[in-house]
Motif scaffolding. Structure first.
Motif, PDB file in Angstrom:
ATOM      1  N   LYS A  19     -13.020  -6.683   8.794  1.00 57.06           N
ATOM      2  CA  LYS A  19     -11.894  -6.068   8.089  1.00 57.06           C
ATOM      3  C   LYS A  19     -12.210  -4.672   7.558  1.00 57.06           C
ATOM      4  O   LYS A  19     -11.402  -3.749   7.742  1.00 57.06           O
ATOM      5  CB  LYS A  19     -11.424  -6.987   6.966  1.00 57.06           C
ATOM      6  CG  LYS A  19     -10.657  -8.207   7.454  1.00 57.06           C
ATOM      7  CD  LYS A  19     -10.154  -9.042   6.287  1.00 57.06           C
ATOM      8  CE  LYS A  19      -9.318 -10.221   6.779  1.00 57.06           C
ATOM      9  NZ  LYS A  19      -8.826 -11.067   5.646  1.00 57.06           N
ATOM     10  N   PRO A  20     -13.360  -4.465   6.906  1.00 60.95           N
ATOM     11  CA  PRO A  20     -13.663  -3.104   6.434  1.00 60.95           C
ATOM     12  C   PRO A  20     -13.741  -2.085   7.568  1.00 60.95           C
ATOM     13  O   PRO A  20     -13.266  -0.953   7.416  1.00 60.95           O
ATOM     14  CB  PRO A  20     -15.022  -3.272   5.743  1.00 60.95           C
ATOM     15  CG  PRO A  20     -15.068  -4.700   5.328  1.00 60.95           C
ATOM     16  CD  PRO A  20     -14.361  -5.443   6.420  1.00 60.95           C
ATOM     17  N   ARG A  21     -14.320  -2.444   8.703  1.00 57.16           N
ATOM     18  CA  ARG A  21     -14.466  -1.497   9.810  1.00 57.16           C
ATOM     19  C   ARG A  21     -13.131  -1.269  10.514  1.00 57.16           C
ATOM     20  O   ARG A  21     -12.728  -0.129  10.756  1.00 57.16           O
ATOM     21  CB  ARG A  21     -15.510  -2.001  10.815  1.00 57.16           C
ATOM     22  CG  ARG A  21     -16.937  -1.878  10.334  1.00 57.16           C
ATOM     23  CD  ARG A  21     -17.925  -2.280  11.421  1.00 57.16           C
ATOM     24  NE  ARG A  21     -17.852  -1.409  12.575  1.00 57.16           N
ATOM     25  CZ  ARG A  21     -18.474  -0.227  12.665  1.00 57.16           C
ATOM     26  NH1 ARG A  21     -19.202   0.212  11.662  1.00 57.16           N
ATOM     27  NH2 ARG A  21     -18.373   0.494  13.766  1.00 57.16           N
ATOM     28  N   HIS A  22     -12.459  -2.347  10.866  1.00 52.38           N
ATOM     29  CA  HIS A  22     -11.222  -2.222  11.633  1.00 52.38           C
ATOM     30  C   HIS A  22     -10.142  -1.490  10.855  1.00 52.38           C
ATOM     31  O   HIS A  22      -9.336  -0.751  11.436  1.00 52.38           O
ATOM     32  CB  HIS A  22     -10.725  -3.615  12.052  1.00 52.38           C
ATOM     33  CG  HIS A  22      -9.556  -3.575  12.987  1.00 52.38           C
ATOM     34  ND1 HIS A  22      -8.261  -3.752  12.563  1.00 52.38           N
ATOM     35  CD2 HIS A  22      -9.487  -3.368  14.329  1.00 52.38           C
ATOM     36  CE1 HIS A  22      -7.441  -3.672  13.596  1.00 52.38           C
ATOM     37  NE2 HIS A  22      -8.156  -3.438  14.680  1.00 52.38           N
TER      38      HIS A  22
ATOM     39  N   SER B 230      -2.557  -0.959  28.194  1.00 56.51           N
ATOM     40  CA  SER B 230      -2.615  -2.427  28.117  1.00 56.51           C
ATOM     41  C   SER B 230      -2.790  -2.922  26.687  1.00 56.51           C
ATOM     42  O   SER B 230      -2.795  -4.129  26.448  1.00 56.51           O
ATOM     43  CB  SER B 230      -3.779  -2.955  28.970  1.00 56.51           C
ATOM     44  OG  SER B 230      -5.024  -2.610  28.388  1.00 56.51           O
ATOM     45  N   GLY B 231      -2.969  -1.995  25.738  1.00 56.33           N
ATOM     46  CA  GLY B 231      -3.218  -2.386  24.357  1.00 56.33           C
ATOM     47  C   GLY B 231      -4.663  -2.738  24.088  1.00 56.33           C
ATOM     48  O   GLY B 231      -4.981  -3.253  23.022  1.00 56.33           O
TER      49      GLY B 231
ATOM     50  N   PHE C 241     -12.417   9.710  28.606  1.00 56.00           N
ATOM     51  CA  PHE C 241     -12.720   8.322  28.224  1.00 56.00           C
ATOM     52  C   PHE C 241     -12.325   8.124  26.763  1.00 56.00           C
ATOM     53  O   PHE C 241     -12.894   8.750  25.869  1.00 56.00           O
ATOM     54  CB  PHE C 241     -14.216   8.076  28.419  1.00 56.00           C
ATOM     55  CG  PHE C 241     -14.681   6.683  28.126  1.00 56.00           C
ATOM     56  CD1 PHE C 241     -14.850   5.761  29.144  1.00 56.00           C
ATOM     57  CD2 PHE C 241     -14.973   6.278  26.828  1.00 56.00           C
ATOM     58  CE1 PHE C 241     -15.307   4.474  28.880  1.00 56.00           C
ATOM     59  CE2 PHE C 241     -15.421   5.007  26.555  1.00 56.00           C
ATOM     60  CZ  PHE C 241     -15.588   4.094  27.585  1.00 56.00           C
ATOM     61  N   TYR C 242     -11.342   7.264  26.512  1.00 57.41           N
ATOM     62  CA  TYR C 242     -10.830   7.040  25.159  1.00 57.41           C
ATOM     63  C   TYR C 242     -11.341   5.730  24.582  1.00 57.41           C
ATOM     64  O   TYR C 242     -11.302   4.688  25.253  1.00 57.41           O
ATOM     65  CB  TYR C 242      -9.301   7.024  25.159  1.00 57.41           C
ATOM     66  CG  TYR C 242      -8.681   8.374  25.450  1.00 57.41           C
ATOM     67  CD1 TYR C 242      -8.462   9.297  24.437  1.00 57.41           C
ATOM     68  CD2 TYR C 242      -8.319   8.722  26.756  1.00 57.41           C
ATOM     69  CE1 TYR C 242      -7.889  10.535  24.701  1.00 57.41           C
ATOM     70  CE2 TYR C 242      -7.755   9.962  27.029  1.00 57.41           C
ATOM     71  CZ  TYR C 242      -7.543  10.853  26.003  1.00 57.41           C
ATOM     72  OH  TYR C 242      -6.986  12.080  26.269  1.00 57.41           O
ATOM     73  N   GLN C 243     -11.797   5.792  23.342  1.00 59.62           N
ATOM     74  CA  GLN C 243     -12.286   4.611  22.647  1.00 59.62           C
ATOM     75  C   GLN C 243     -12.119   4.824  21.137  1.00 59.62           C
ATOM     76  O   GLN C 243     -11.893   5.948  20.685  1.00 59.62           O
ATOM     77  CB  GLN C 243     -13.750   4.358  22.963  1.00 59.62           C
ATOM     78  CG  GLN C 243     -14.703   5.430  22.409  1.00 59.62           C
ATOM     79  CD  GLN C 243     -16.162   5.048  22.556  1.00 59.62           C
ATOM     80  OE1 GLN C 243     -16.627   4.701  23.629  1.00 59.62           O
ATOM     81  NE2 GLN C 243     -16.891   5.101  21.445  1.00 59.62           N
TER      82      GLN C 243
ATOM     83  N   SER D 136      -8.680   7.152  16.548  1.00 57.99           N
ATOM     84  CA  SER D 136      -8.484   6.042  15.610  1.00 57.99           C
ATOM     85  C   SER D 136      -7.429   5.072  16.121  1.00 57.99           C
ATOM     86  O   SER D 136      -7.472   3.876  15.832  1.00 57.99           O
ATOM     87  CB  SER D 136      -8.071   6.581  14.238  1.00 57.99           C
ATOM     88  OG  SER D 136      -6.844   7.291  14.329  1.00 57.99           O
ATOM     89  N   ASN D 137      -6.478   5.575  16.910  1.00 56.45           N
ATOM     90  CA  ASN D 137      -5.400   4.724  17.442  1.00 56.45           C
ATOM     91  C   ASN D 137      -5.550   4.490  18.936  1.00 56.45           C
ATOM     92  O   ASN D 137      -4.552   4.313  19.646  1.00 56.45           O
ATOM     93  CB  ASN D 137      -4.048   5.362  17.144  1.00 56.45           C
ATOM     94  CG  ASN D 137      -3.883   6.723  17.816  1.00 56.45           C
ATOM     95  OD1 ASN D 137      -4.870   7.376  18.131  1.00 56.45           O
ATOM     96  ND2 ASN D 137      -2.638   7.145  18.023  1.00 56.45           N
TER      97      ASN D 137
END
Length: 302
Positions: A184-187, A111-112, A66-68, A103-104
């Motif tokens: 913005k800081p988190r993303h 599906s992005g 499971f990727y997140q 992270s990516n």
């Protein structure tokens, strides 16, 4: 581990139709002003869907990977809600899975969007396709429902996806207070400067374009909160007097989806807590979250 490759030799009308979809996805690059990478993603996604339909009955291995995104420092409200909904669904199905934060993850996804799972040679992203994939393997939470009840469930799932998801996206990427102090800081936290600013701008542009098309971008915060109230009211009325939306002692897909979004809204710290305060006015939904949390995530009720 190698991934299976789809054979595109045309043997029937269905495969021919699929190839036409693929060609349309590739040639849409010029018409819709999409970059080549986006068109290739569409190509891969259509290939994956056709492969799942053709080979879904093959034996599948466990555990599921499971990727997140990273949960503590990176993930945002909408993605966290989607990830938690899928985790709840997998637990309700009794399936083992191993969480792999990346992270990516968003760029790894076919599906992005996140989350996505790897199951043997299969990569499947987002709640609805994951549910369909697992159902094709013979595991379903709504198998016993009548066609009318299944249609009713899909209608309420569509309500969640078309209202709560848009509200979460709006608050994170349109509301300036949340955007500048939290989103913005988190993303951008996992990327070096100046890439973090580029990635944030790219994501904000993508989300705002979508919200504009759907007619949500120009809504005021008051209108957004009113939509949240209407959605929660509809869900609470449907759940009234029941342990789960099915009316039985076992959950279904709708329960997992609602849990993911309601629980995340309640537990995510934001500069403005109005959305969480709205949800707190619906004890029926809160009790559903507590029930699922204790039963499937083995957490005690404080």
């Amino acid at each position: 581990m190698s991934f299976k490759v789809v054979n595109f030799n045309v043997r029937n009308k269905n495969e021919s139709s699929t190839q036409i979809q693929i060609l349309k996805a590739l040639f849409s690059c010029g018409r819709e002003k999409e970059d080549f990478l986006t068109s290739i993603k569409k190509y891969i996604y259509i290939c994956s869907e056709q492969y799942l339909k053709t080979h879904a009955q093959e034996q599948w291995p466990q555990p599921i990977i499971f990727y997140q995104p990273y949960e503590v420092e990176q993930i945002l409200l909408p993605d966290n809600a989607n990830c938690l909904a899928v985790q709840a669904y997998l637990k309700m199905c009794g399936l083992e899975f191993q969480i792999e934060p990346r992270s990516n993850a968003e760029y790894m996804s076919p599906s992005g969007r996140v989350p996505f799972i790897q199951c043997g040679a299969f990569l499947v992203a987002e709640f609805d396709p994951i549910v369909a994939f697992i159902s094709s393997k013979g595991t379903s939470l709504s198998e016993q429902l009548s066609q009318t009840d299944k249609a009713d469930m899909r209608a309420y799932m569509s309500l969640v996806n078309n209202v709560l998801v848009n509200i979460e996206q709006y608050i994170c990427w349109v509301d300036q207070t949340t955007l500048n102090s939290a989103t913005k800081p988190r993303h951008g936290s996992v990327y070096p400067w100046p890439l973090n600013h580029v990635i944030n701008w790219q994501k904000q542009n993508q989300v705002t374009k979508r919200l504009k098309v759907l007619g949500w971008y120009n809504k005021t915060l008051d209108e957004i909160y009113k939509e949240a109230e209407n959605c929660c009211t509809a869900l609470a009325e449907r759940l009234e007097g029941k342990s789960f939306f099915s009316g039985e002692d076992r959950p279904m897909e709708l329960d997992a989806l609602v849990f993911g979004h309601i629980f995340t809204i309640l537990t995510t710290p934001l500069p403005n807590n109005t959305l969480a305060n709205i949800v707190k006015n619906y004890p029926t939904l809160i009790n559903l979250c507590r029930r699922i949390e204790m039963q499937y995530f083995q957490r005690t009720d404080d």
